[in-house]
Design a protein around this motif. Sequence first.
Motif, PDB file in Angstrom:
ATOM      1  N   UNK A 389       1.108  -1.367   0.472  1.00 34.39           N
ATOM      2  CA  UNK A 389       0.023   0.396   0.051  1.00 34.39           C
ATOM      3  C   UNK A 389       0.857   1.344  -0.038  1.00 34.39           C
ATOM      4  N   UNK A 390       1.319   1.231   0.754  1.00 34.21           N
ATOM      5  CA  UNK A 390       3.080   2.602   0.133  1.00 34.21           C
ATOM      6  C   UNK A 390       3.599   3.191  -0.837  1.00 34.21           C
ATOM      7  N   UNK A 391       3.496   1.851  -1.788  1.00 35.40           N
ATOM      8  CA  UNK A 391       3.973   2.049  -3.200  1.00 35.40           C
ATOM      9  C   UNK A 391       3.272   2.995  -3.408  1.00 35.40           C
ATOM     10  N   UNK A 392       1.694   3.345  -3.177  1.00 38.23           N
ATOM     11  CA  UNK A 392       0.597   4.177  -3.204  1.00 38.23           C
ATOM     12  C   UNK A 392       0.809   5.764  -3.111  1.00 38.23           C
ATOM     13  N   UNK A 393       2.314   5.984  -2.391  1.00 32.93           N
ATOM     14  CA  UNK A 393       2.362   7.022  -1.444  1.00 32.93           C
ATOM     15  C   UNK A 393       3.557   7.471  -1.809  1.00 32.93           C
ATOM     16  N   UNK A 394       3.636   8.898  -2.445  1.00 31.53           N
ATOM     17  CA  UNK A 394       4.686   9.833  -3.163  1.00 31.53           C
ATOM     18  C   UNK A 394       4.971  10.874  -2.151  1.00 31.53           C
ATOM     19  N   UNK A 395       6.237  11.778  -2.419  1.00 31.43           N
ATOM     20  CA  UNK A 395       6.214  13.162  -1.832  1.00 31.43           C
ATOM     21  C   UNK A 395       6.134  14.099  -3.291  1.00 31.43           C
ATOM     22  N   UNK A 396       5.789  14.932  -3.105  1.00 30.85           N
ATOM     23  CA  UNK A 396       6.242  16.003  -3.907  1.00 30.85           C
ATOM     24  C   UNK A 396       7.266  17.816  -3.218  1.00 30.85           C
ATOM     25  N   UNK A 397       7.571  18.016  -4.331  1.00 28.08           N
ATOM     26  CA  UNK A 397       8.578  18.912  -3.476  1.00 28.08           C
ATOM     27  C   UNK A 397       7.950  20.894  -3.166  1.00 28.08           C
ATOM     28  N   UNK A 398       6.781  20.399  -4.255  1.00 24.46           N
ATOM     29  CA  UNK A 398       5.848  21.808  -3.762  1.00 24.46           C
ATOM     30  C   UNK A 398       4.353  21.318  -3.390  1.00 24.46           C
ATOM     31  N   UNK A 399       3.407  22.733  -3.207  1.00 27.13           N
ATOM     32  CA  UNK A 399       2.063  22.259  -2.996  1.00 27.13           C
ATOM     33  C   UNK A 399       0.886  22.185  -4.651  1.00 27.13           C
ATOM     34  N   UNK A 400       1.901  22.732  -5.740  1.00 25.95           N
ATOM     35  CA  UNK A 400       1.523  22.997  -7.146  1.00 25.95           C
ATOM     36  C   UNK A 400       1.929  21.354  -7.022  1.00 25.95           C
ATOM     37  N   UNK A 401       3.037  20.742  -7.138  1.00 27.89           N
ATOM     38  CA  UNK A 401       3.058  19.506  -7.850  1.00 27.89           C
ATOM     39  C   UNK A 401       2.455  18.861  -7.526  1.00 27.89           C
ATOM     40  N   UNK A 402       1.861  18.623  -6.161  1.00 27.06           N
ATOM     41  CA  UNK A 402       1.305  17.571  -5.309  1.00 27.06           C
ATOM     42  C   UNK A 402      -0.187  17.342  -5.802  1.00 27.06           C
ATOM     43  N   UNK A 403      -0.525  18.474  -6.582  1.00 30.40           N
ATOM     44  CA  UNK A 403      -1.973  18.418  -7.235  1.00 30.40           C
ATOM     45  C   UNK A 403      -1.808  17.692  -8.885  1.00 30.40           C
ATOM     46  N   UNK A 404      -1.191  17.849  -8.979  1.00 32.16           N
ATOM     47  CA  UNK A 404      -0.958  16.656 -10.346  1.00 32.16           C
ATOM     48  C   UNK A 404      -2.047  16.017 -10.871  1.00 32.16           C
ATOM     49  N   UNK A 405      -2.761  16.150 -11.315  1.00 34.04           N
ATOM     50  CA  UNK A 405      -3.334  14.876 -11.657  1.00 34.04           C
ATOM     51  C   UNK A 405      -3.551  14.146 -11.006  1.00 34.04           C
ATOM     52  N   UNK A 406      -4.378  15.022  -9.865  1.00 34.18           N
ATOM     53  CA  UNK A 406      -5.590  14.403  -8.014  1.00 34.18           C
ATOM     54  C   UNK A 406      -7.025  15.052  -8.366  1.00 34.18           C
ATOM     55  N   UNK A 407      -7.281  13.991  -8.050  1.00 31.36           N
ATOM     56  CA  UNK A 407      -9.008  13.787  -7.945  1.00 31.36           C
ATOM     57  C   UNK A 407      -9.206  15.126  -6.547  1.00 31.36           C
ATOM     58  N   UNK A 408      -8.256  15.202  -6.066  1.00 29.37           N
ATOM     59  CA  UNK A 408      -8.748  16.255  -4.763  1.00 29.37           C
ATOM     60  C   UNK A 408      -8.142  16.592  -4.134  1.00 29.37           C
ATOM     61  N   UNK A 409      -8.167  17.449  -3.082  1.00 35.20           N
ATOM     62  CA  UNK A 409      -6.819  17.984  -2.641  1.00 35.20           C
ATOM     63  C   UNK A 409      -7.591  17.953  -0.554  1.00 35.20           C
ATOM     64  N   UNK A 410      -6.660  17.441   0.038  1.00 34.05           N
ATOM     65  CA  UNK A 410      -6.478  17.424   1.261  1.00 34.05           C
ATOM     66  C   UNK A 410      -5.473  18.513   1.900  1.00 34.05           C
ATOM     67  N   UNK A 411      -6.172  18.884   2.490  1.00 38.07           N
ATOM     68  CA  UNK A 411      -5.667  20.316   3.555  1.00 38.07           C
ATOM     69  C   UNK A 411      -5.293  19.865   4.896  1.00 38.07           C
ATOM     70  N   UNK A 412      -4.554  19.562   5.117  1.00 35.61           N
ATOM     71  CA  UNK A 412      -4.230  18.435   6.481  1.00 35.61           C
ATOM     72  C   UNK A 412      -3.519  19.447   7.477  1.00 35.61           C
ATOM     73  N   UNK A 413      -3.021  20.266   7.309  1.00 32.95           N
ATOM     74  CA  UNK A 413      -1.974  21.041   8.232  1.00 32.95           C
ATOM     75  C   UNK A 413      -2.419  22.763   7.939  1.00 32.95           C
ATOM     76  N   UNK A 414      -1.913  23.429   8.502  1.00 30.64           N
ATOM     77  CA  UNK A 414      -2.426  25.205   8.775  1.00 30.64           C
ATOM     78  C   UNK A 414      -1.273  26.199   8.415  1.00 30.64           C
ATOM     79  N   UNK A 415      -0.298  25.243   7.488  1.00 32.05           N
ATOM     80  CA  UNK A 415       0.444  26.717   7.119  1.00 32.05           C
ATOM     81  C   UNK A 415       0.340  27.609   6.545  1.00 32.05           C
ATOM     82  N   UNK A 416       1.098  28.734   6.605  1.00 31.74           N
ATOM     83  CA  UNK A 416       0.043  29.990   6.079  1.00 31.74           C
ATOM     84  C   UNK A 416       0.918  29.739   4.329  1.00 31.74           C
ATOM     85  N   UNK A 417       1.806  29.254   4.136  1.00 27.51           N
ATOM     86  CA  UNK A 417       2.314  29.157   2.241  1.00 27.51           C
ATOM     87  C   UNK A 417       1.266  28.148   2.217  1.00 27.51           C
ATOM     88  N   UNK A 418       0.255  27.506   2.592  1.00 31.69           N
ATOM     89  CA  UNK A 418      -0.823  27.250   1.604  1.00 31.69           C
ATOM     90  C   UNK A 418      -1.679  27.986   1.131  1.00 31.69           C
TER      91      UNK A 418
END
Length: 460
Positions: A389-418
């Motif tokens: 299952x962990x094979x389905x997890x990957x890290x991205x180096x920016x908030x926009x890159x994490x959104x590439x091709x995703x079906x939804x965005x889930x905001x879980x922590x309250x950093x000002x940069x978000x």
Amino acid sequence: MTATQVSVIGAGHIGLPTAAALVSFGHEVVCAESDPRRLRILQDGGVPIYERNLDEALARGREGGRLTFVASAAVAARTAEYVFLCVPTPELPDGSADLSYLRQAAQEIGPSLLPQAVVVNKSTVPVGATHLVEQTIGRDDIMVVSNPEFLREGTAVEDSLHPDRIVVGADDQQVAARVGALFATTGAPLLVTDAATAETIKYASNAFLATKLSFINAIAGLCDEVGADVRDVILGLGYDHRIGFDFLRPGPGWGGSCFPKDTRALLHIAESANYDFPLLRAVIQTNETQLRRIVDRLETALGCGAPSVSEAQTPLGTSTIAVWGLTFKAETDDLRMSPAIRIISDLLTRGARVQAYDPTLGKAGGPVLPERADQIRQEFRADGVSDAKLDGFSLRTSSVLACEGASALLVLTEWQEFRDVDIARVRKALERPLIVDARNLLDPAAIRQAGFQYIGVGRH
Ligand code: UDX
């Protein structure tokens, strides 16, 4: 006036801010750290943990020559009038506190303590553990007192320099008052009591704060069902001076190295005393429910309008989810008992693929640090996620890159940069314009204006 000689055993999230504050109050501090890597960073003038303003605070102590770091607790203790124990008291499987580090520190310093030295226990310990330190040291010329910390990670330096109150518990009130005097320059109210009461104050404080959070998270859930807006409910609550506005931000649930451990430890203490504490059980249960609610609401939103999927495939099982935030809260790099880790583990276990970004993966805009990626994967394994299952997890180096091709965005922590991200770039990157904001960080009207479906926590 000669500076008071103090030693601090343990250079972690409690020990380092405590050492920095004691130096700033005019005392001389020797800090002992047994971890060679962490000690080397400190002796080279660095800071091994992420705490706002800690580097400046430690630098001020080093410049004045009133702050040094050593490996041995015995060496640190032998010149000190006061020895602060700031060692971990992690949770054991049965929910009780692991006192082995505390016992070991007491054994190490016992023989080298100056006569009439005072041992100050800062670590969070069950009621009665201060006497355990006394028994372990086994010297009747040494006093041990309880001086619980109320430090929040990320603001521990600020909380150390400007405490709301100082609590000191000891059988000898004179000694307790002397320990309180170490913090006199803060001007904070000093509560002198017995050790058991001081230890209970610590657990009761954390349990109450967790209760406040579970309450507002439950109210946010009710708001979702009745169409109320939790932001205005909080305003309506907070103007009541008996309630106040602080610590009422709904979220994915509370986590970190303290609340989960301390609420279960207090429940264990109550059960050991044959005291039934259903309220505390409900506070812990409400937090577990909140974590699951976030995933359920995401799954429901994905299921509505998605292409019909086969019975075997749930909406999550065929989705890639972008996640912003991995640590247990903003302004820290701490992953321990992070609600984000718990929620992502649930998503992965339900078959989703997850692309995550967190501001603490490495230098801003730089690559993910390999040791950080390993640390994160280790947290998921500890949470029971299989390697498959962990094979389905990957890290991205920016908030926009994490959104590439995703079906939804889930905001879980309250950093000002978000809050500051270019939402048009997020819209372009996502496959579906769906945002589940588990921190009510974003402005629902602006997000909807930008063409998204917005789901908050009790927000409309
Ligand atoms: C807590 C206590 O605040 C501190 O006094 C004690 O000494 C140690 O435990 P800490 O765990 O560092 O401090 O963080 P805190 O800021 O209290 O947050 C704990 C959790 O509650 C985090 O997951 C945070 O995201 C969450 N939280 C906090 C909310 O969800 N909403 C809030 O309004 C505040």
